[in-house]
Design a protein around this motif. Structure first.
Motif, mmCIF file in Angstrom:
data_model
loop_
_atom_site.group_PDB
_atom_site.id
_atom_site.type_symbol
_atom_site.label_atom_id
_atom_site.label_comp_id
_atom_site.label_asym_id
_atom_site.label_seq_id
_atom_site.Cartn_x
_atom_site.Cartn_y
_atom_site.Cartn_z
ATOM 1 N N GLY A 19 0.972 -0.777 0.230
ATOM 2 C CA GLY A 19 -0.104 0.100 0.162
ATOM 3 C C GLY A 19 0.265 1.181 -0.032
ATOM 4 O O GLY A 19 0.117 2.365 0.027
ATOM 5 N N ALA A 20 1.966 1.426 0.189
ATOM 6 C CA ALA A 20 2.858 2.035 0.438
ATOM 7 C C ALA A 20 3.252 2.657 -0.526
ATOM 8 O O ALA A 20 3.484 2.386 -2.289
ATOM 9 C CB ALA A 20 4.731 1.958 0.999
ATOM 10 N N GLY A 21 2.617 4.492 -1.393
ATOM 11 C CA GLY A 21 3.248 5.033 -2.686
ATOM 12 C C GLY A 21 5.063 4.997 -3.325
ATOM 13 O O GLY A 21 4.804 4.633 -4.711
ATOM 14 N N LEU A 22 5.798 4.805 -2.281
ATOM 15 C CA LEU A 22 7.358 4.031 -2.308
ATOM 16 C C LEU A 22 7.381 3.854 -1.525
ATOM 17 O O LEU A 22 7.921 3.950 -0.494
ATOM 18 C CB LEU A 22 7.857 6.018 -2.602
ATOM 19 C CG LEU A 22 9.290 6.215 -2.749
ATOM 20 C CD1 LEU A 22 9.492 5.890 -4.215
ATOM 21 C CD2 LEU A 22 9.669 7.447 -1.907
ATOM 22 N N LEU A 23 8.366 2.884 -2.504
ATOM 23 C CA LEU A 23 9.441 2.065 -1.672
ATOM 24 C C LEU A 23 10.810 2.627 -1.506
ATOM 25 O O LEU A 23 11.447 2.563 -3.123
ATOM 26 C CB LEU A 23 8.989 0.498 -2.304
ATOM 27 C CG LEU A 23 8.129 -0.113 -2.386
ATOM 28 C CD1 LEU A 23 8.204 -1.229 -3.201
ATOM 29 C CD2 LEU A 23 7.805 -0.258 -0.547
ATOM 30 N N ILE A 24 11.630 2.748 -1.155
ATOM 31 C CA ILE A 24 13.193 2.737 -0.915
ATOM 32 C C ILE A 24 13.974 1.113 -0.759
ATOM 33 O O ILE A 24 13.296 1.171 0.349
ATOM 34 C CB ILE A 24 13.620 4.098 -0.747
ATOM 35 C CG1 ILE A 24 12.527 5.081 -0.791
ATOM 36 C CG2 ILE A 24 15.085 4.705 -0.420
ATOM 37 C CD1 ILE A 24 12.958 5.997 -0.496
ATOM 38 N N SER A 25 14.915 1.049 -1.994
ATOM 39 C CA SER A 25 15.722 -0.045 -1.154
ATOM 40 C C SER A 25 16.419 0.196 -0.166
ATOM 41 O O SER A 25 16.823 1.122 -0.143
ATOM 42 C CB SER A 25 15.963 -0.071 -2.562
ATOM 43 O OG SER A 25 17.310 0.745 -3.311
ATOM 44 N N GLY A 26 17.054 -1.563 0.708
ATOM 45 C CA GLY A 26 18.118 -1.294 1.217
ATOM 46 C C GLY A 26 19.647 -0.440 0.335
ATOM 47 O O GLY A 26 19.397 -0.598 -0.579
ATOM 48 N N ASN A 27 20.505 -0.053 0.923
ATOM 49 C CA ASN A 27 21.414 0.361 0.332
ATOM 50 C C ASN A 27 22.212 -0.350 -0.863
ATOM 51 O O ASN A 27 22.582 -1.582 -0.519
ATOM 52 C CB ASN A 27 22.568 0.678 1.120
ATOM 53 C CG ASN A 27 23.207 0.105 2.699
ATOM 54 O OD1 ASN A 27 22.088 -1.096 2.221
ATOM 55 N ND2 ASN A 27 23.580 1.275 3.083
ATOM 56 N N MET A 50 15.930 2.909 -6.168
ATOM 57 C CA MET A 50 17.191 2.460 -4.599
ATOM 58 C C MET A 50 18.695 3.274 -4.407
ATOM 59 O O MET A 50 18.352 4.598 -5.660
ATOM 60 C CB MET A 50 18.266 2.144 -6.739
ATOM 61 C CG MET A 50 19.711 0.919 -6.278
ATOM 62 S SD MET A 50 20.195 1.077 -7.978
ATOM 63 C CE MET A 50 19.655 -0.805 -8.518
ATOM 64 N N GLN A 51 18.559 2.922 -3.301
ATOM 65 C CA GLN A 51 19.220 4.035 -2.303
ATOM 66 C C GLN A 51 20.748 3.357 -2.200
ATOM 67 O O GLN A 51 21.003 2.526 -2.485
ATOM 68 C CB GLN A 51 18.850 3.902 -1.464
ATOM 69 C CG GLN A 51 20.152 4.909 -0.063
ATOM 70 C CD GLN A 51 19.877 4.626 1.384
ATOM 71 O OE1 GLN A 51 20.332 3.341 1.275
ATOM 72 N NE2 GLN A 51 19.190 5.377 1.796
ATOM 73 N N ILE A 52 21.237 4.698 -3.423
ATOM 74 C CA ILE A 52 22.977 3.945 -3.620
ATOM 75 C C ILE A 52 24.279 4.725 -2.878
ATOM 76 O O ILE A 52 23.776 5.983 -2.173
ATOM 77 C CB ILE A 52 23.084 4.024 -5.044
ATOM 78 C CG1 ILE A 52 23.407 6.416 -5.273
ATOM 79 C CG2 ILE A 52 22.198 3.630 -6.298
ATOM 80 C CD1 ILE A 52 23.152 6.243 -7.042
#
Ligand SMILES: Cc1cc2nc3c(=O)[nH]c(=O)nc-3n(C[C@H](O)[C@H](O)[C@H](O)COP(=O)(O)O)c2cc1C
Length: 425
Positions: A54-62, A103-105
């Motif tokens: 349900g989250a609009g945004l998913l930020i990956s782990g680093n 993608m968290q870089i």
């Protein structure tokens, strides 16, 4: 406006990427890559589930730009397009139900543990205070190495775009390499990459400017930035405001506000009873976000401490922020955003696993929540009753606890010490 209406409103980022609502899963390192740094089936399965959260945004782990910059042994590492197929599967699973995946870089710099490298690098050769057991003494990067790393950030962002991620987030917080460049405590350089704030923020700005030049205007670029490092003489709120303005001018799409680093782990709260104002608003860095709002006109995301729909909606309604970041609660209740948005839940469970030894507890906290991610990768549900000591035993099994014992110079508990000393040799 009702809680639900404020949290359900879509948000369009300047790059044209539209988020379905105001709830975002913040980055949590999954440590689920294979030995070559490629995303595994487990990671894809985890994001298949989070994609229906349900989250609009998913930020990956680093996701790490160079193997020596890993934070853990099994981070995803993206140096070029060798993992493109697996990355595409990851992005497709996460975005199948309409969520956007960034993608968290990242590069850990001097916070890359000994398990990963005996030759960590940083802007200067300043070690982490009191953590020599866990982290080797860092070496100062040469100018050519800095150029090489900048190119790697850009490459990783380009591969993320080719793999159909909707954006990237540069990890500029929590004491990792970008944050080391920003802080006068860890950046003692007197060349163009150090000195005054303009020099210290050059590394971050170069990443953003070169990435934008490569990915074009339609791919979202976010930055996670510390409101402050919470260390005397470190990166301050005033510095953070100036950096935010420069990032706005450089054309980023989203600024996520957090705080702290390994020496001062305030991103997880400060361990002290929360101040009344913080408790009312839950979020650890809300006051900072309010000040940031008066400084920049960027979409702002705030992460750390949010647990109730009411506080999340208040934060959005106040106008201070646009997006609510949620990390630990989503590892425990992956469908929390959907339940908050439909009114089925008013609050997240708030579990802080502890055994009573500070450094150990910081690691336990991360390991306990990361274990929940692993369970979902294995197709299981998270387990709120997961034993703290079971996790400590796993840390023991990975030799990590032995290293902590050496770092502390004293055993955390007699029983553990007896086992740990045997392993510490
Ligand atoms: C297991 C775990 C792993 C994390 N890994 C990352 C990471 O890779 N990158 C990052 O920016 N923050 C990371 N964080 C910090 C979270 O994004 C977030 O800032 C912090 O947990 C506070 O938010 P919360 O109170 O909603 O949990 C991690 C947190 C946890 C619990």
């Amino acid at each position: 406006m009702s809680c639900l209406a404020s949290l359900s409103a879509p948000l369009e980022l300047p790059a044209g990427v539209t988020l379905a609502n105001r709830l975002a899963k913040a980055a949590m390192s999954e440590n689920m890559a294979d030995d070559n740094g490629a995303p595994t089936d487990e990671l894809v399965r985890l994001y298949d589930r989070l994609g229906h959260s349900g989250a609009g945004l998913l930020i990956s782990g680093n996701v790490i730009i160079a193997p020596g910059g890993r934070t853990e042994t099994h981070n995803v590492v993206v140096e070029d397009d060798r993992h493109l197929l697996e990355l595409r599967r990851w992005a497709a699973a996460a975005q199948a139900d309409g969520a956007k995946l960034f993608m968290q870089i990242s590069h850990a710099g001097r916070q890359a543990p000994r398990m990963v490298t005996s030759d960590p690098v940083g802007p200067s050769d300043v070690p982490l205070v009191g953590m020599a057991g866990l982290f080797a003494h860092p070496r100062a990067l040469g100018p050519a190495e800095i150029e090489g790393l900048l190119q790697r950030y850009v490459n990783t962002a380009r591969v993320a775009m080719e793999a159909d991620f909707s954006g990237i987030q540069v990890h500029g917080a929590h004491g990792y390499l970008v944050s080391q460049f920003l802080s006068p405590l860890s950046n003692r350089r007197n060349d163009e990459w150090g000195g005054d704030l303009a020099g210290r923020m050059r590394f971050l700005l170069q990443i953003v400017e070169r990435t934008r030049a490569t990915v074009g205007p339609d791919f979202a670029i976010g930055v996670k930035l510390n409101s402050a490092d919470f260390q005397e003489g470190g990166f301050s709120l005033e510095d953070s405001m100036v950096v935010a303005q420069a990032l706005e001018a450089a054309g980023i799409d989203l600024l996520e506000i957090s705080g702290g680093n390994y020496e001062s782990p305030r991103m997880m709260g400060d361990g002290a009873p929360r101040r009344e104002s913080t408790r009312r608003r839950e979020a650890f860095f809300f006051e900072y976000a309010e000040k940031m709002r008066t400084t920049v006109d960027l979409p702002l995301m705030l992460t750390g401490g949010f647990r109730t729909a009411a506080a999340m909606a208040d934060a959005i309604d106040s106008g201070a922020i646009d997006l609510v970041g949620i990390a630990r609660p989503m590892a425990l209740e992956p469908e929390l955003p959907a339940r908050l948005l439909t009114g089925q839940a008013q609050a997240a469970a708030d579990i802080e696993p502890k055994v009573g030894v500070r450094l150990l507890d910081n690691m336990l906290q991360l390991a306990w929540y990361q274990r929940q991610l692993t369970r979902m990768g294995d197709g299981l549900d998270p387990d709120p009753k997961l034993s703290n000591w079971g996790i400590v035993a796993r840390l023991l099994g990975s030799d990590l606890l032995a290293i902590v014992v050496r770092t502390l110079g004293r055993p955390p508990r007699d029983a553990l010490a007896a086992r740990a000393t045997g392993r510490a040799r």
